[in-house]
Design an enzyme around this catalytic site. Sequence first.
Site, PDB file in Angstrom:
ATOM      1  N   SER A  48      52.080 -43.740 -10.916  1.00 19.48           N
ATOM      2  CA  SER A  48      53.464 -44.126 -11.173  1.00 19.48           C
ATOM      3  C   SER A  48      54.191 -44.656  -9.948  1.00 19.48           C
ATOM      4  CB  SER A  48      54.190 -42.920 -11.777  1.00 19.48           C
ATOM      5  OG  SER A  48      55.447 -43.301 -12.215  1.00 19.48           O
ATOM      6  N   HIS A  49      55.233 -43.950  -9.533  1.00 19.68           N
ATOM      7  CA  HIS A  49      56.068 -44.425  -8.428  1.00 19.68           C
ATOM      8  C   HIS A  49      55.540 -43.970  -7.070  1.00 19.68           C
ATOM      9  CE1 HIS A  49      57.217 -40.485  -9.778  1.00 19.68           C
ATOM     10  NE2 HIS A  49      57.659 -40.228  -8.572  1.00 19.68           N
ATOM     11  N   LYS A  89      46.829 -40.845 -16.441  1.00 18.39           N
ATOM     12  CA  LYS A  89      47.736 -40.386 -17.491  1.00 18.39           C
ATOM     13  C   LYS A  89      46.975 -40.458 -18.809  1.00 18.39           C
ATOM     14  CE  LYS A  89      52.053 -42.264 -15.522  1.00 18.39           C
ATOM     15  NZ  LYS A  89      53.411 -42.643 -15.907  1.00 18.39           N
ATOM     16  N   ASP A 104      59.046 -49.533 -11.338  1.00 23.18           N
ATOM     17  CA  ASP A 104      58.135 -48.762 -10.481  1.00 23.18           C
ATOM     18  C   ASP A 104      56.688 -49.233 -10.627  1.00 23.18           C
ATOM     19  OD1 ASP A 104      57.644 -47.790 -13.022  1.00 23.18           O
ATOM     20  OD2 ASP A 104      57.197 -45.770 -12.304  1.00 23.18           O
ATOM     21  N   ASP A 134      54.007 -48.429 -12.348  1.00 24.51           N
ATOM     22  CA  ASP A 134      53.402 -48.683 -13.660  1.00 24.51           C
ATOM     23  C   ASP A 134      54.390 -49.226 -14.691  1.00 24.51           C
ATOM     24  OD1 ASP A 134      54.653 -46.179 -13.638  1.00 24.51           O
ATOM     25  OD2 ASP A 134      53.423 -45.434 -15.286  1.00 24.51           O
ATOM     26  N   ASP A 137      57.325 -48.209 -15.954  1.00 29.73           N
ATOM     27  CA  ASP A 137      58.131 -47.475 -16.941  1.00 29.73           C
ATOM     28  C   ASP A 137      59.516 -47.103 -16.425  1.00 29.73           C
ATOM     29  OD1 ASP A 137      57.144 -45.544 -15.243  1.00 29.73           O
ATOM     30  OD2 ASP A 137      56.173 -44.330 -16.789  1.00 29.73           O
ATOM     31  N   ARG A 138      59.715 -47.126 -15.108  1.00 30.54           N
ATOM     32  CA  ARG A 138      61.048 -46.794 -14.573  1.00 30.54           C
ATOM     33  C   ARG A 138      61.848 -48.066 -14.286  1.00 30.54           C
ATOM     34  NH1 ARG A 138      60.784 -41.684 -10.581  1.00 30.54           N
ATOM     35  NH2 ARG A 138      59.440 -40.383 -11.846  1.00 30.54           N
ATOM     36  N   LYS A 174      58.846 -44.460 -21.512  1.00 22.64           N
ATOM     37  CA  LYS A 174      60.011 -45.141 -20.987  1.00 22.64           C
ATOM     38  C   LYS A 174      59.575 -46.557 -20.613  1.00 22.64           C
ATOM     39  CE  LYS A 174      59.520 -42.729 -16.533  1.00 22.64           C
ATOM     40  NZ  LYS A 174      58.525 -41.675 -16.783  1.00 22.64           N
TER      41      LYS A 174
HETATM   42  C1  G16 Z   1      57.217 -38.581 -14.782  1.00 26.45           C
HETATM   43  C2  G16 Z   1      57.532 -38.414 -16.231  1.00 26.45           C
HETATM   44  C3  G16 Z   1      59.029 -38.474 -16.420  1.00 26.45           C
HETATM   45  C4  G16 Z   1      59.714 -37.430 -15.561  1.00 26.45           C
HETATM   46  C5  G16 Z   1      59.275 -37.554 -14.138  1.00 26.45           C
HETATM   47  C6  G16 Z   1      59.766 -36.349 -13.392  1.00 26.45           C
HETATM   48  O1  G16 Z   1      57.634 -39.861 -14.388  1.00 26.45           O
HETATM   49  O2  G16 Z   1      56.923 -39.459 -16.967  1.00 26.45           O
HETATM   50  O3  G16 Z   1      59.297 -38.285 -17.774  1.00 26.45           O
HETATM   51  O4  G16 Z   1      61.094 -37.581 -15.598  1.00 26.45           O
HETATM   52  O5  G16 Z   1      57.876 -37.573 -14.056  1.00 26.45           O
HETATM   53  O6  G16 Z   1      59.248 -36.334 -12.135  1.00 26.45           O
HETATM   54  P1  G16 Z   1      59.437 -35.062 -11.221  1.00 26.45           P
HETATM   55  O7  G16 Z   1      58.705 -33.922 -11.886  1.00 26.45           O
HETATM   56  O8  G16 Z   1      58.857 -35.508  -9.923  1.00 26.45           O
HETATM   57  O9  G16 Z   1      60.909 -34.812 -11.134  1.00 26.45           O
HETATM   58  P2  G16 Z   1      56.608 -40.955 -13.905  1.00 26.45           P
HETATM   59  O10 G16 Z   1      57.403 -42.222 -13.816  1.00 26.45           O
HETATM   60  O11 G16 Z   1      56.142 -40.430 -12.579  1.00 26.45           O
HETATM   61  O12 G16 Z   1      55.520 -40.986 -14.918  1.00 26.45           O
END
Ligand code: G16
Length: 553
Positions: free
Chosen positions: A123-124, A136, A287, A289, A291-292, A386
């Site tokens: 992800s990010h 994932k 981000d 992938d 989704d953000r 998302k």
């Molecule tokens: C993931 C989940 C999101 C969640 C985030 C929280 O984001 O897909 O639904 O809000 O983690 O991250 P943390 O636990 O670090 O606060 P992503 O974009 O990393 O897949």
Amino acid sequence: MSFSLNSSKIDFLKIKIDEAFQDQKPGTSGLRKSTKQFLSNNYLQSFVEAIFKTLPGVNGGILILGGDGRFGNKKAIEVIIAMAVAHGISRIITTVDGILSTPAASNLIRKHKAIGGIILSASHNPGGQDGDFGVKVNGPNGGPASESLTNEIYSYTKHIDSYQTINLDALDISIPSEILIGKTVVEVVDGIEDYVALMQEIFDFEKISCFIKNNFPIAFDALNAVTGPYAKKILEDLLGASAGTVRNGIPLEDFGGCHPDPNLTYAKDLADLLLKSDKYSFGAACDGDGDRNMILGNQCFVNPSDSLAVLTANANCVPAYAKGLFGVARSMPTSSAVDVVAKELGINCYETPTGWKFFGNLLDSEKITLCGEESFGTGSNHVREKDGLWAVLFWLQILAEKQCSVSDLMKEHWSKYGRHYYSRHDYEEVDLEIANNLYTNLEARLPSLINQNFAGIKVCIADNFKYQDPIDHSLTDAQGLRIILEDGSRVVLRLSGTGTKGATLRVYLENYVSPDGDLAQDPQRALSALITAIDQLAEITKRTGMDKPTVIT
Ligand code: G16
């Protein structure tokens, strides 16, 4: 192009895993570790074996496979294809060069009625040999694996001792094609087209195009990650934004050394363009992938919690949502800005734990249409993830409909609903033991806070958030420490489930000001009493040795 390998030549192999006890516990969103760890000791293979042994319908099923293009993506695709063949998957749908954003993967799973998908992304988090890698797992509804499936996968990793695969030469996935391997078809699709078609079903592209061509310059930063090709196609080719609108648009294995996290710290170049110059009217970033999303206007940063509220309030501007919304949902740490809008619209607003998987049942059962999180995530029932570019188009559609600027829209919103001043303070790479002690110490003190003063206001609720899913009634506890005050102000404290180095402590701060109050304050100033109070109570500075957060949103 299509060719087949003779199935009689395929060697089915059972490979021993060196470390019998792998114990791979997924976090908030799949398994996320350093790239080096993924490369060692069959670590990837071990987790993938657990997925194939646990995901329902593997034998004879369809699997979607792709990733955000980070270092390790292509190799992992080969490893997973070989294992999928050995496990009897009938069709693997992957994409050219394995480039597939998370929302586009969710769309493909739904479109092809697949048993699920494997998305290769951290992800990010940064990528490259010294960065992070991740896997994932998504289920047949297109969304992140449910809590129960995640737990089953985790349990399997605890006693795994071998994995099944075949001998497979390197595959060419650089062009759309079909490749037959034994009884399994590997279909390589373009990856962008289906997603673009879905966006065209939801939004009025012509209206957005007229608006941006009429002196509304936009800048989009793909941060050298997966959204580049999608954004170029949509923003530049179809909507007619000028060439160069999409910055850092070619996915790179190490994201060009940058941290593909769309916030004011890691997308600073874009933020400066919008906040320190008058060149652009609209800015956005996604981000790793895809989704953000982060939304910016000229001299205006849109807080993600506010973004969800604005999209909800103006959903009637978008053709796909013009008939109304079933309801909305937000994660617990997200501000209650959307709650106020939902109340006005007469629809339900659900509060879920952090993690997109918790929206799945609500979306599937048509309890909600839109949902979002403070962590720069917004989405709808069009997929089960998302969706960064969807949010960008949603904003552009509203602005095109209302013919206004981002900051005008925000001012109009606050003057109608009031303003939820909001900020998240992240303390990254905190020593694990220090972070855990800080958390448990605060948790132990919560009961004694009730009816006491915190930042000069009486505490009504002080607890560790738990959630009962309204559809399957499953219980999830320990989702974050909440201190809620009599006037609706809140402080929430959680430990991140996506970091890979030490612990990341997140402190979420919220304070509501009604429409007749001061709506033009600096958020950090508006929240200063809460910031000081939580620092004293939880001893953040004292215990971590950090006198300020690493990232302030
Ligand atoms: C993931 C989940 C999101 C969640 C985030 C929280 O984001 O897909 O639904 O809000 O983690 O991250 P943390 O636990 O670090 O606060 P992503 O974009 O990393 O897949």
